[in-house]
Design a protein around this motif. Structure first.
Motif, PDB file in Angstrom:
ATOM      1  N   LYS A   1       0.751  -1.346   0.120  1.00 17.21           N
ATOM      2  CA  LYS A   1      -0.101  -0.016   0.072  1.00 17.21           C
ATOM      3  C   LYS A   1       0.853   1.254   0.078  1.00 17.21           C
ATOM      4  O   LYS A   1       0.576   2.193  -1.003  1.00 17.21           O
ATOM      5  N   ILE A   2       1.700   1.184   1.027  1.00 16.01           N
ATOM      6  CA  ILE A   2       2.398   2.796   1.117  1.00 16.01           C
ATOM      7  C   ILE A   2       3.308   2.950  -0.076  1.00 16.01           C
ATOM      8  O   ILE A   2       3.396   4.191  -0.612  1.00 16.01           O
TER       9      ILE A   2
ATOM     10  N   ALA B   1       1.516   3.683  -3.165  1.00 15.11           N
ATOM     11  CA  ALA B   1       0.891   4.943  -3.307  1.00 15.11           C
ATOM     12  C   ALA B   1       1.793   6.321  -3.342  1.00 15.11           C
ATOM     13  O   ALA B   1       1.486   6.907  -4.019  1.00 15.11           O
TER      14      ALA B   1
ATOM     15  N   TYR C   1       5.536   7.564   9.986  1.00 12.54           N
ATOM     16  CA  TYR C   1       4.660   6.401   9.364  1.00 12.54           C
ATOM     17  C   TYR C   1       4.730   5.284  10.321  1.00 12.54           C
ATOM     18  O   TYR C   1       5.520   4.550   9.895  1.00 12.54           O
TER      19      TYR C   1
ATOM     20  N   GLU D   1      -1.670   3.870  12.265  1.00 10.85           N
ATOM     21  CA  GLU D   1      -2.662   2.703  11.606  1.00 10.85           C
ATOM     22  C   GLU D   1      -3.467   2.231  12.568  1.00 10.85           C
ATOM     23  O   GLU D   1      -3.335   2.164  13.699  1.00 10.85           O
TER      24      GLU D   1
ATOM     25  N   ILE E   1      -5.219   7.046  10.832  1.00 14.40           N
ATOM     26  CA  ILE E   1      -5.793   6.529   9.413  1.00 14.40           C
ATOM     27  C   ILE E   1      -6.670   5.324   9.357  1.00 14.40           C
ATOM     28  O   ILE E   1      -6.382   4.492  10.153  1.00 14.40           O
TER      29      ILE E   1
ATOM     30  N   HIS F   1      -8.346   3.658   6.025  1.00 14.37           N
ATOM     31  CA  HIS F   1      -8.315   3.795   4.704  1.00 14.37           C
ATOM     32  C   HIS F   1      -9.444   3.563   4.001  1.00 14.37           C
ATOM     33  O   HIS F   1      -9.637   4.240   2.771  1.00 14.37           O
TER      34      HIS F   1
ATOM     35  N   TYR G   1      -5.074   4.818  -0.103  1.00 14.83           N
ATOM     36  CA  TYR G   1      -3.714   5.491   0.645  1.00 14.83           C
ATOM     37  C   TYR G   1      -3.164   6.730  -0.016  1.00 14.83           C
ATOM     38  O   TYR G   1      -2.315   7.439   0.444  1.00 14.83           O
ATOM     39  N   GLU G   2      -3.264   6.730  -1.410  1.00 12.00           N
ATOM     40  CA  GLU G   2      -2.643   7.845  -2.161  1.00 12.00           C
ATOM     41  C   GLU G   2      -3.159   9.200  -1.537  1.00 12.00           C
ATOM     42  O   GLU G   2      -2.698  10.148  -1.394  1.00 12.00           O
TER      43      GLU G   2
ATOM     44  N   ILE H   1      -2.311   9.714   2.229  1.00 11.67           N
ATOM     45  CA  ILE H   1      -0.876  10.005   2.209  1.00 11.67           C
ATOM     46  C   ILE H   1      -0.927  11.696   1.709  1.00 11.67           C
ATOM     47  O   ILE H   1       0.076  12.459   2.500  1.00 11.67           O
TER      48      ILE H   1
END
Length: 505
Positions: free
Chosen positions: A25-26, A29, A123, A155, A184, A186, A428-429, A432
Motif C-alpha cells: 500500500k504505502i 501510493a 508513519y 494505523e 488513518i 483507509h 492510501y494515495e 498520504i
C-alpha cells in the motif's frame, strides 16, 4: 481532502519499511503520487527495519513490490531512476534510542542540503504494541518539537478497547498536538466514501429527503470472501467487531448520518461526525441480545475449493469464541434520525466481497395504480457501492414500454468507470497526500475514536463474558448465520445485495 497544491519539502520515515503494508500500500501510493506530480521536488523516503539491507537492496525490493501492487502497473525504468534516488534505508531497532538519533541526523542533513526546514512524517506501519515505544522515543530524541512541521501517522487498530484507546490518546497528546496526529482509516480515503459528502451537500435535491420523514432504514454491509488467511494470531484477539465495525463501518455511518457542516474545515467536519456517535443509542445487556448478532464461519467450499472453518485456521484457538461475523441494529436519537434503524453487517468467508450502503426510502403514501400494474413494485432505494464496483444508483419506478401500464424498478446510475476515463486513486494515495498537505478532514480525531469504542464496548463485553454455544454457525460461501436474517426480518426488512462484477477487495 486534496487540493492542487503541492506540499512543502517532505521527509517520509516509515517504521516497518520491510513489512507487508509498506509493500502493498504505502510504497505504491508514494510512487503513484510521484507519477501524478503530487510529491514535492524535494522529498525523501526512509524505510526502517531490523533486516540488514543496503539502500540499493531496499530499492530493488520496492521496485518489485510497486510493479506488483501499483494501480499503474509495472514500473517504468526512466521514472524509477528519478524516484529511487530519494529512497533510503536505515537498519534500526525501534526499541533502541540510538536509532532515533540517526533519524535526527538524516533530517538535519536533508534540511541543510535543501536549505529549508522540511516536513517530517513518521508513519507507524508496525504492530500496535510498538506505537507507544516509537512515540516515546521520538519525544525523547526531541524529534517532535515543531508542531507545524512534524506529523505522526497511526494505523488501526487504535487501541484494543476503550481503556487502551484512552491510554494511547493520552500518551500521544502529551507528545504531539492533535493537529500532528493522523489516525488513518483507509476506508475514508476511498473515492465513493468521499463522494457521499459531495452527493449530499453539493446537491439541493437530496438534503430535504435526508431524514426520518422520507428514509425508512439504512443498511451498511461490508463482506469478504476471504478468511483470516495468515492473520489468525491477530484476528483471534480482535474479531469482526474490533476489526471492522468499531472503525470502518461506524465511519461510513457517520458520513451518511452527519449534519451539514457549516464549512469544509477538518474540525468542522469531524465535529459533526462526533455528534452522530454521541447521539447513538447506548446498549444495555438486553439490547445486545435483541439487536446484535455474532457468527463464526465453518468449513465449506469457495470457488470450487474446500476451505477450513475458522477454528481450523493457522494460529487460531481450536475453541475460539471470536466472532468472524457481526450484525448490529443501531439507532440515532436526534431530530433527523429518530426511529430510523441503521443495520450494520460485516463478515468473512461470505458469498460475496463487497462494500455497499443502501438507503431505503419510505413507500408512497397512496398507490394509485392497479394491482396488475405494480406487481413488481419496489420502494425507492439509493445504493452507494464502494467496492468492488464504485457507483451510486438511485432505484425508481418507471413504466415498462408497451401499451399496458406496467411498472418496474429501474436504475439511475453514476459509475466511475463509465463517467471518467482516468483511473481513481487508491485510498492510501489520498490519505498520504492529505497527511503531507496537513489536511485532517479524512482522519479520525481522538474524541471520535473514543466515542466509537464507548458505543461498542457493551456489546464486546457481553460477548466476551458469554461464550457462544453454537459456533461455528454459518458455512463458508453463505450470507452469515440465520440469526442475522432474523434480526432484520423482525422489522419487516431483508438484507440487500447488489449484483457486481468481480470480487476484488
Amino acid at each position: 481532502m486534496s487540493t492542487s497544491t503541492k506540499s512543502d519539502p517532505t521527509i517520509f520515515i516509515i517504521f516497518g519499511g520491510t513489512g507487508d503494508l509498506t509493500s502493498r500500500k504505502i510504497a505504491p501510493a508514494l510512487y503513484n503520487l510521484f507519477l501524478d506530480g503530487w510529491l514535492p521536488n524535494q522529498f525523501s523516503i526512509i524505510g526502517t527495519g531490523r533486516t540488514q539491507l543496503s539502500d540499493e537492496q531496499f530499492r530493488e525490493n520496492l521496485f518489485k513490490d510497486i510493479s506488483q501492487f501499483s494501480r499503474s502497473g509495472k514500473v517504468a525504468k526512466e521514472k524509477w531512476d528519478v524516484f529511487s534516488k530519494s529512497i533510503f534505508y536505515q537498519v534500526s531497532d525501534i526499541k533502541d534510542f540510538e536509532t532515533y538519533k540517526e533519524f535526527g541526523k538524516r533530517v538535519e542533513k536533508h534540511n541543510t542540503e535543501w536549505k529549508t526546514k522540511a516536513n517530517v512524517i513518521y508513519y507507524l506501519a508496525v504492530s500496535p504494541n510498538f506505537f507507544p515505544i516509537i512515540a516515546s522515543n521520538i519525544s525523547k530524541a526531541k524529534l517532535a518539537d515543531d508542531p507545524k512541521k512534524v506529523r505522526i501517522v497511526i494505523e488501526k487498530p487504535f487501541g484494543h478497547d476503550l481503556e487502551t484507546a484512552k491510554e494511547l490518546n493520552k500518551l500521544l497528546s502529551s507528545i504531539f498536538d492533535e493537529c500532528q496526529i493522523y489516525r488513518i482509516d483507509h476506508y475514508l480515503g476511498k473515492e465513493t466514501v468521499q463522494n457521499i459528502m459531495a452527493f449530499r451537500f453539493a446537491n439541493s435535491i437530496m438534503e430535504p429527503l435526508w431524514n426520518r420523514n422520507y428514509i425508512e432504514h439504512v443498511q451498511i454491509s461490508v463482506t469478504e470472501q476471504l478468511g483470516v488467511e495468515e492473520r489468525g494470531d491477530y484476528y483471534d484477539g480482535a474479531g469482526a467487531m474490533r476489526d471492522m465495525i468499531q472503525n470502518h463501518l461506524l465511519q461510513l455511518l457517520c458520513h451518511v448520518a452527519m449534519e451539514p457542516p457549516v464549512s469544509f474545515s477538518a474540525d468542522e467536519v469531524r465535529d459533526r461526525k462526533v455528534d452522530v456517535l454521541k447521539a447513538m443509542r447506548k446498549f444495555g445487556p438486553e439490547d445486545v441480545r435483541l439487536s446484535a448478532v455474532r457468527g463464526q464461519y465453518g468449513s465449506g467450499w469457495m470457488k470450487g475449493k474446500e476451505v477450513p472453518g475458522y477454528r481450523d485456521e493457522p494460529k487460531v484457538d481450536p475453541d475460539s469464541n471470536t466472532e468472524t461475523f457481526a450484525a448490529i441494529k443501531f439507532f440515532i436519537d436526534n431530530w433527523r434520525w429518530q426511529g430510523v434503524p441503521f443495520y450494520l453487517r460485516t463478515g468473512k468467508r461470505m458469498h460475496q466481497s463487497s462494500s455497499v450502503i443502501t438507503i431505503q426510502f419510505k413507500d408512497v403514501p397512496h398507490l394509485i395504480f392497479p394491482t396488475e400494474a405494480s406487481e413488481s413494485w419496489q420502494q425507492n432505494r439509493l445504493i452507494i457501492s464502494i467496492q468492488p464496483e464504485m457507483s451510486i444508483r438511485l432505484q425508481v419506478q418507471a413504466k415498462r414500454p408497451g401499451l399496458d401500464m406496467v411498472l418496474n424498478a429501474v436504475d439511475m446510475v453514476f459509475d466511475y468507470k463509465g463517467t471518467y476515463a482516468s483511473q481513481a486513486p487508491e485510498a492510501y494515495e489520498t490519505l498520504i497526500l492529505d497527511t503531507m498537505l496537513g489536511d485532517q478532514t479524512l482522519f479520525m480525531r481522538g474524541d471520535q475514536v473514543e466515542a466509537a469504542w464507548e458505543l461498542v464496548m457493551p456489546i464486546l463485553s457481553t460477548w466476551q463474558n458469554k461464550k457462544s454455544l453454537n459456533f461455528p454457525n454459518y458455512s463458508a460461501d453463505s450470507w452469515g448465520p440465520e440469526s442475522a436474517e432474523a434480526l432484520i426480518a423482525r422489522d419487516g426488512f431483508n438484507w440487500f445485495t447488489l449484483p457486481v462484477q468481480g470480487n476484488k477487495k
